[in-house]
Write an enzyme that holds these catalytic residues in place. Structure first.
Site, PDB file in Angstrom:
ATOM      1  N   GLU A  43       0.866  -1.166   0.000  1.00  0.00           N
ATOM      2  CA  GLU A  43       0.000   0.000   0.000  1.00  0.00           C
ATOM      3  C   GLU A  43       0.911   1.227   0.000  1.00  0.00           C
ATOM      4  OE1 GLU A  43      -2.764   0.371   3.264  1.00  0.00           O
ATOM      5  OE2 GLU A  43      -3.541   2.273   2.451  1.00  0.00           O
ATOM      6  N   ARG A 268       5.353 -12.822   9.576  1.00  0.00           N
ATOM      7  CA  ARG A 268       6.020 -11.573   9.235  1.00  0.00           C
ATOM      8  C   ARG A 268       7.375 -11.499   9.929  1.00  0.00           C
ATOM      9  NH1 ARG A 268       3.965  -6.415   9.790  1.00  0.00           N
ATOM     10  NH2 ARG A 268       2.115  -7.124   8.742  1.00  0.00           N
ATOM     11  N   LYS A 278       4.139   0.770   9.706  1.00  0.00           N
ATOM     12  CA  LYS A 278       4.277   2.012   8.941  1.00  0.00           C
ATOM     13  C   LYS A 278       3.688   3.190   9.711  1.00  0.00           C
ATOM     14  CE  LYS A 278       2.972   0.116   4.919  1.00  0.00           C
ATOM     15  NZ  LYS A 278       2.497   0.054   3.528  1.00  0.00           N
TER      16      LYS A 278
HETATM   17  P1  ATP Z   1       2.334  -2.145   8.100  1.00  0.00           P
HETATM   18  O1  ATP Z   1       1.601  -3.071   9.019  1.00  0.00           O
HETATM   19  O2  ATP Z   1       3.694  -1.775   8.530  1.00  0.00           O
HETATM   20  O3  ATP Z   1       1.512  -0.947   7.678  1.00  0.00           O
HETATM   21  P2  ATP Z   1       1.464  -3.524   5.827  1.00  0.00           P
HETATM   22  O4  ATP Z   1       1.378  -4.988   5.889  1.00  0.00           O
HETATM   23  O5  ATP Z   1       0.187  -2.797   5.977  1.00  0.00           O
HETATM   24  O6  ATP Z   1       2.571  -3.023   6.807  1.00  0.00           O
HETATM   25  P3  ATP Z   1       1.695  -3.354   3.031  1.00  0.00           P
HETATM   26  O7  ATP Z   1       2.165  -2.222   2.208  1.00  0.00           O
HETATM   27  O8  ATP Z   1       0.289  -3.752   2.969  1.00  0.00           O
HETATM   28  O9  ATP Z   1       2.121  -3.015   4.500  1.00  0.00           O
HETATM   29  O10 ATP Z   1       2.630  -4.619   2.791  1.00  0.00           O
HETATM   30  C1  ATP Z   1       2.936  -5.110   1.525  1.00  0.00           C
HETATM   31  C2  ATP Z   1       3.307  -6.548   1.644  1.00  0.00           C
HETATM   32  O11 ATP Z   1       4.418  -6.693   2.514  1.00  0.00           O
HETATM   33  C3  ATP Z   1       2.175  -7.373   2.224  1.00  0.00           C
HETATM   34  O12 ATP Z   1       2.061  -8.559   1.488  1.00  0.00           O
HETATM   35  C4  ATP Z   1       2.604  -7.629   3.626  1.00  0.00           C
HETATM   36  O13 ATP Z   1       2.094  -8.844   4.097  1.00  0.00           O
HETATM   37  C5  ATP Z   1       4.124  -7.644   3.506  1.00  0.00           C
HETATM   38  N1  ATP Z   1       4.729  -7.267   4.769  1.00  0.00           N
HETATM   39  C6  ATP Z   1       4.494  -6.148   5.486  1.00  0.00           C
HETATM   40  N2  ATP Z   1       5.193  -6.156   6.639  1.00  0.00           N
HETATM   41  C7  ATP Z   1       5.890  -7.319   6.648  1.00  0.00           C
HETATM   42  C8  ATP Z   1       6.800  -7.932   7.574  1.00  0.00           C
HETATM   43  N3  ATP Z   1       7.126  -7.338   8.732  1.00  0.00           N
HETATM   44  N4  ATP Z   1       7.329  -9.139   7.244  1.00  0.00           N
HETATM   45  C9  ATP Z   1       7.007  -9.736   6.089  1.00  0.00           C
HETATM   46  N5  ATP Z   1       6.164  -9.219   5.181  1.00  0.00           N
HETATM   47  C10 ATP Z   1       5.599  -8.030   5.446  1.00  0.00           C
HETATM   48 MG    MG Z   2      -1.255  -4.127   4.539  1.00  0.00          MG
END
Ligand code: ATP
Ligand code: MG
Length: 568
Positions: A43, A268, A278
Site C-alpha cells: 500500500e 512476518r 508504517k
Molecule cells: P504495516 O503493518 O507496517 O503498515 P502492511 O502490511 O500494511 O505493513 P503493506 O504495504 O500492505 O504493508 O505490505 C505489503 C506486503 O508486505 C504485504 O504482502 C505484507 O504482508 C508484507 N509485509 C508487510 N510487513 C511485513 C513484515 N514485517 N514481514 C514480512 N512481510 C511483510
Molecule cells: Mg497491509
C-alpha cells in the site's frame, strides 16, 4: 518497467521452505496450468521497511528461481493515506534490492471492474446495501461467543440494492451513511464472514483517480479480485490474513471460474529493538524524532541504504532467516552480521581518526613527506597497497594513548613503543598539556630503521595503530549510530507510555572534527569503506564538495554490548 544493474538475482541459499514446497506440488499437479505468478502488493502509504524486504525476496525470488513472473501492485484502495511520493520510493527500493517486476499494476486501475463485480454480486443476491450506523453494525456483529444478528436491511430486494449502490457511486449520500456488504453468514464463527463491508462512501481525493470516485472498495474485497484479474497463482501474505482467507476464497468462488489464486500465509519479520509498523514509522518522521524516512537509524530500505547496507546483505539476511509459518523475533544483530560479512568482502580499508590527538615526531625531518605503501587488506594480499602520505605531524586516536596505562593496555603510553600501521615504530617521549591539564600533543621519536612497520633487529611491539598525516588529512564529519530504541520490544511498554518513551537518546552521535586519509577525497555518496579498527562507514548524501560526511554502518564488534556493560 524497472531494471537493475545485476538483473534479478536468486536468493543464495533459498532452501525449499513450506511455500516453495506448496508451489512445486501445485505445479506438478498441473494446477493453474502449471503457471507461477506472484505479486508484491504494497500500500503506498509509507516507505518500505526490512519486513517488506522479506516479502519482496520471497515473491520475486520464488518467481525468478522457478521461471515464473512477479508483479508489483500498488494496493491503493485507501486514498486518505496514500501518496505518489510513496509510489516512487517503493519502485526505487524494489529495484535497488535487485528485483525487476514483470508487470506493474495499481488496484485503482481496477476500480471500474471492481464496481461491476459488486453489481454482479448484488444481482445474484450476494451483496446488499446497509444503512445501519457504524455503532449499530458493531452491535449487530455479535461477539466471539455470540453470533451476530442480521441487519434489518439485509433482505432488501435486489432492484433496490442496485438502485442504492448506483446512487452511492453517484454521490447522492453523505460519507458513512450507506455501505455495501457481502451477504454471507452473520452466524459464522469467523468475524470476517459476518457480512463484511465491500464498499464505503468516502469523499477523498485519490492520488491517481482524483475525484472520480466517492466510494472505495475494501481491501478484503479488492485484493482477491486484483489477484484473480492478474491471474496470480500464489498470493503470499502475512499471518494476520489467515482469518481473512475464507473471505478471499468467497470472492474468488463467487466471481471467477477456472484458474484461481491460492492465498498462503507466512510469519512476518519482527526484529528486536525495532518498530516495523508504517504508522509508527510515519509518526517518527512526522514528529521529527528522525530526520526522514531515510534516516540511517530507520529500519526502512531507504534508511538501510543510506546507512551503508548493500542489496546483497539484505537479500542474504532474508535468505538466512527463511520463511516459516510461526511468528518469532529475529535478533537485529543478525541483520548487522549480514552487512559486516558483506562489507568485509567488498569495502576497501582506509585510515581515519575519529577523535584525534596530535603526534609530533621530534626526530623526523621538518618538511619531509614520504609516501608509505599501506596494505589495503591484511586478510587479502590480492587487494594490494596504496600510497598514504606520512610526515612529522600526525594524528592518532586519542583513545590509543593512556597516561596511566592499565594492565593489558598495550597501546601508546609514555616511554612505550608501538607500530604505526605499515609505517614506523614510534616511542612516546613527552606529553604536552594545555592550561586545563588536557593533553594536546604527544611528542614521540620514530625509528627510521623500522620503515614498513618491522624492526630489522626483530624486536616486537604489542600494538599497531592507525594514523593520518596532519597536513594531508581531510576534515570529515562522522555520524555514529546506535539502536533507535533502548528496549528489545518497543511495543511492549508500561501503561501510559508509548514506543516514543523508550527511544534511545544516544542513537546519534555526530563527530565534527574527524580526520581521514587523503585517498578519500572525492568518494562518491554511498561508497563504503572499512575505517581500520573502527568499523564500516559509508559516504552520506549530505556530503558537499570539500566536506565529506560519513555514516557508520556498523562497528567491527557489537557496540551495544559495550554500552550496556557501561550502564551496569
Ligand atoms: P504495516 O503493518 O507496517 O503498515 P502492511 O502490511 O500494511 O505493513 P503493506 O504495504 O500492505 O504493508 O505490505 C505489503 C506486503 O508486505 C504485504 O504482502 C505484507 O504482508 C508484507 N509485509 C508487510 N510487513 C511485513 C513484515 N514485517 N514481514 C514480512 N512481510 C511483510
Ligand atoms: Mg497491509
Amino acid at each position: 518497467m524497472a531494471s537493475s544493474e545485476e538483473g534479478t538475482p536468486t536468493a543464495p541459499t533459498a532452501s525449499v521452505d513450506f511455500i516453495r514446497s506448496i508451489i512445486d506440488e501445485d505445479r506438478a499437479a498441473g494446477n493453474n496450468h502449471g503457471r507461477l505468478v506472484t505479486r508484491f502488493p504494497p500500500e503506498p502509504n509509507g516507505y518500505l521497511h526490512i519486513g517488506h524486504a522479506k516479502s519482496i525476496c520471497l515473491n520475486f525470488g520464488v518467481a525468478a528461481e522457478r521461471g515464473g513472473t512477479c508483479h508489483l501492485r500498488f494496493d491503493d484502495t485507501n486514498p486518505a493515506k496514500e501518496d505518489v511520493e510513496y509510489v516512487d520510493s517503493i519502485k526505487e527500493d524494489v529495484a535497488w534490492l535487485g528485483f525487476t517486476w514483470d508487470a506493474m499494476f495499481y488496484a485503482s486501475d481496477y476500480f471500474e471492474r471492481l464496481y461491476q463485480f459488486a453489481v454482479e454480486l448484488i444481482r445474484r443476491d450476494k451483496a446488499y446495501v446497509d444503512e445501519l450506523t457504524a455503532d449499530q453494525i458493531r452491535e449487530y456483529r455479535g461477539t466471539l461467543t455470540e453470533p451476530g444478528r442480521n441487519s434489518p436491511y439485509r433482505d432488501r430486494p435486489v432492484a433496490e440494492n442496485l438502485d442504492l449502490f448506483a446512487r452511492m457511486r453517484a454521490g447522492e449520500f453523505e460519507d458513512g451513511t450507506y455501505i455495501l456488504r457481502a451477504k454471507i453468514d452473520m452466524g459464522s464463527p469467523n468475524f470476517n464472514m459476518r457480512d463484511p463491508a465491500l464498499y464505503r462512501i468516502r469523499r477523498a481525493h485519490h492520488h491517481r483517480t482524483g475525484d472520480t470516485w466517492c466510494i472505495y472498495p475494501m481491501y478484503d474485497y479488492a485484493h482477491p479480485i486484483s489477484d484473480a484479474l492478474e491471474q496470480i497463482t500464489h498470493s503470499l501474505c502475512t499471518l494476520e490474513f489467515e482469518d481473512h482467507r475464507p473471505l478471499y476464497d468467497w470472492c474468488i468462488d463467487n466471481l471467477f471460474e477456472g484458474d484461481r489464486p491460492k492465498q498462503i500465509e507466512f510469519a512476518r519479520l519482527n526484529l528486536n529493538y525495532t518498530v516495523m509498523s508504517k504508522r509508527k514509522l510515519l509518526q517518527l518522521v512526522q514528529q521529527r524524532h528522525v530526520t526522514g524516512w531515510d534516516d540511517p537509524r530507520m529500519p526502512t530500505i531507504s534508511g538501510l541504504r543510506r546507512r551503508g547496507y548493500t542489496p546483497e546483505s539484505i537479500r542474504n539476511f532474508c535468505a538466512r532467516i527463511g520463511v516459516a509459518k510461526k511468528e518469532n523475533v529475529i535478533d537485529v544483530a543478525q541483520l548487522e552480521h549480514s552487512i559486516r560479512e558483506d562489507l568485509n568482502k567488498r569495502a576497501p580499508r582506509v585510515m581515519a581518526v575519529l577523535n584525534p590527538i596530535k603526534v609530533t615526531l621530534t626526530n623526523y625531518p621538518e618538511g619531509q613527506v614520504e609516501e608509505i605503501d599501506v596494505i589495503n587488506n591484511p586478510e587479502d594480499a590480492a587487494a594490494g597497497t596504496r600510497k598514504v602520505p606520512f610526515s612529522r605531524e600526525l594524528y592518532i586516536e586519542r583513545d590509543d594513548f593512556r597516561e596511566d596505562p592499565p594492565k593489558k593496555f598495550f597501546r601508546l603510553s609514555q616511554g612505550r613503543e608501538v607500530r604505526l600501521r605499515c609505517a614506523y615504530f614510534i616511542t612516546c617521549t613527552e606529553v604536552v598539556k594545555d592550561a586545563n591539564g588536557e593533553i594536546v600533543e604527544l611528542r614521540c621519536t620514530y625509528d627510521p630503521a623500522t620503515r614498513g612497520g618491522d624492526a630489522p633487529d626483530g624486536r616486537k611491539v604489542k600494538a599497531t595503530m592507525h594514523w593520518v598525516s596532519a597536513a594531508h588529512a581531510l576534515d570529515v564529519e562522522v555520524r555514529l549510530y546506535d539502536r533507535l530504541f533502548k528496549v528489545e520490544d518497543p511495543e511492549d511498554v508500561p501503561e501510559g507510555k508509548t514506543f516514543l518513551d523508550v527511544m534511545n537518546p544516544e542513537s546519534l552521535q555526530v563527530i565534527n572534527a574527524a580526520k581521514a586519509e587523503p585517498s578519500l577525497a572525492g568518494a562518491a555518496p554511498l561508497a563504503t569503506f572499512q575505517f581500520e579498527r573502527l568499523g564500516y562507514f559509508c559516504v552520506d548524501p549530505d556530503t558537499q564538495p570539500g566536506r565529506l560526511v560519513f555514516n557508520r554502518t556498523v562497528s567491527l564488534r557489537d557496540a551495544w554490548v559495550r554500552i550496556e556493560q557501561r550502564q551496569d
